[in-house]
Scaffold this motif. Structure first.
Motif, PDB file in Angstrom:
ATOM      1  N   ALA A 111       0.829  -1.207   0.000  1.00 38.32           N
ATOM      2  CA  ALA A 111       0.000   0.000   0.000  1.00 38.32           C
ATOM      3  C   ALA A 111       0.862   1.256   0.000  1.00 38.32           C
ATOM      4  CB  ALA A 111      -0.931  -0.004   1.206  1.00 38.32           C
ATOM      5  N   LEU A 130      -8.102  -5.501   0.071  1.00 42.10           N
ATOM      6  CA  LEU A 130      -6.992  -5.081   0.918  1.00 42.10           C
ATOM      7  C   LEU A 130      -6.696  -6.196   1.921  1.00 42.10           C
ATOM      8  CD1 LEU A 130      -5.239  -2.497   1.625  1.00 42.10           C
ATOM      9  CD2 LEU A 130      -6.902  -2.115   3.455  1.00 42.10           C
ATOM     10  N   ARG A 131      -5.435  -6.513   2.086  1.00 41.05           N
ATOM     11  CA  ARG A 131      -5.004  -7.455   3.124  1.00 41.05           C
ATOM     12  C   ARG A 131      -4.290  -6.636   4.192  1.00 41.05           C
ATOM     13  NH1 ARG A 131      -3.401 -13.211   0.418  1.00 41.05           N
ATOM     14  NH2 ARG A 131      -5.134 -13.216  -1.028  1.00 41.05           N
ATOM     15  N   ARG A 132      -4.954  -6.477   5.307  1.00 42.79           N
ATOM     16  CA  ARG A 132      -4.404  -5.662   6.393  1.00 42.79           C
ATOM     17  C   ARG A 132      -3.171  -6.324   7.000  1.00 42.79           C
ATOM     18  NH1 ARG A 132      -6.959  -1.273   6.511  1.00 42.79           N
ATOM     19  NH2 ARG A 132      -9.190  -1.179   6.175  1.00 42.79           N
ATOM     20  N   ARG A 133      -2.139  -5.499   7.203  1.00 40.46           N
ATOM     21  CA  ARG A 133      -0.900  -5.922   7.874  1.00 40.46           C
ATOM     22  C   ARG A 133      -0.305  -7.179   7.226  1.00 40.46           C
ATOM     23  NH1 ARG A 133       0.304  -3.258  12.123  1.00 40.46           N
ATOM     24  NH2 ARG A 133       1.420  -4.936  13.151  1.00 40.46           N
ATOM     25  N   TYR A 134      -0.350  -7.237   5.920  1.00 41.27           N
ATOM     26  CA  TYR A 134       0.087  -8.407   5.154  1.00 41.27           C
ATOM     27  C   TYR A 134       1.599  -8.597   5.201  1.00 41.27           C
ATOM     28  CZ  TYR A 134       0.658 -11.425   1.007  1.00 41.27           C
ATOM     29  OH  TYR A 134       0.990 -12.435   0.136  1.00 41.27           O
ATOM     30  N   THR A 139       2.709  -3.342   6.976  1.00 41.01           N
ATOM     31  CA  THR A 139       2.113  -2.603   5.863  1.00 41.01           C
ATOM     32  C   THR A 139       1.014  -3.437   5.203  1.00 41.01           C
ATOM     33  OG1 THR A 139       4.196  -1.458   5.466  1.00 41.01           O
ATOM     34  CG2 THR A 139       2.606  -1.464   3.654  1.00 41.01           C
ATOM     35  N   ASP A 140      -0.060  -2.768   4.816  1.00 38.90           N
ATOM     36  CA  ASP A 140      -1.157  -3.431   4.113  1.00 38.90           C
ATOM     37  C   ASP A 140      -0.743  -3.788   2.692  1.00 38.90           C
ATOM     38  OD1 ASP A 140      -2.715  -2.926   6.358  1.00 38.90           O
ATOM     39  OD2 ASP A 140      -3.747  -1.203   5.461  1.00 38.90           O
TER      40      ASP A 140
END
Length: 150
Positions: A111, A130-134, A139-140
């Motif tokens: 992101a 969106l993949r949160r905290r990937y 970071t997303d």
């Protein structure tokens, strides 16, 4: 600057790892991970390196199975960015996806990397989630998709 793309081999790993660590210092793949990817080539993987002169300045990989493909990674060394090398490698990955009968291609992009996101948009990828905290540093990841039949 003349760039040549060719299939990646295990002999390329030292140079590829240099580009990997430079490009992704916080979440670089290990040499073992890349070696595992190459072990599945050409069955389900397609990896290429970008060469300028004798120097590997980038690499990219695709996972393809059935009607779906995934861009695994694209990296270009800092001194060769914004010269069309990433786009050339992405073009090759998309062509390989078509050759393998994929109908769509997916990827994740940081992101906080608007430059890469812009390249993917230019190539027809659309944001799908969106993949949160990937990523390792929290970071997303923006999930993107390109329909090859569109």
């Amino acid at each position: 600057m003349s760039v040549t793309l060719r299939p990646m081999t295990a002999d390329d790993l030292p140079a590829v790892m240099k580009v990997e660590r430079e490009t992704f210092p916080l979440d670089a793949w290990s040499e073992g991970m890349l070696r595992g990817e190459l072990d599945d080539q050409p069955r389900t993987r397609h990896y290429v390196v970008a060469v300028v002169g004798e120097e590997i300045v980038g690499y990219a990989g695709l996972h393809a199975a059935g009607d779906q493909a995934d861009v695994q990674t694209i990296a270009v060394s800092e001194g060769h960015r914004r010269a069309g090398i990433g786009g050339a490698m992405l073009t090759e990955l998309l062509a390989e996806a078509v050759r393998r009968g994929a109908e769509s291609v997916f990827l994740e992009v940081r992101a906080d990397n608007p430059g890469a996101q812009a390249v993917y948009h230019r190539f027809g990828f659309e944001r799908i989630g969106l993949r949160r905290r990937y990523y390792e540093d929290g970071t997303d990841a923006i999930m993107m998709k390109k329909d090859l039949n569109a």
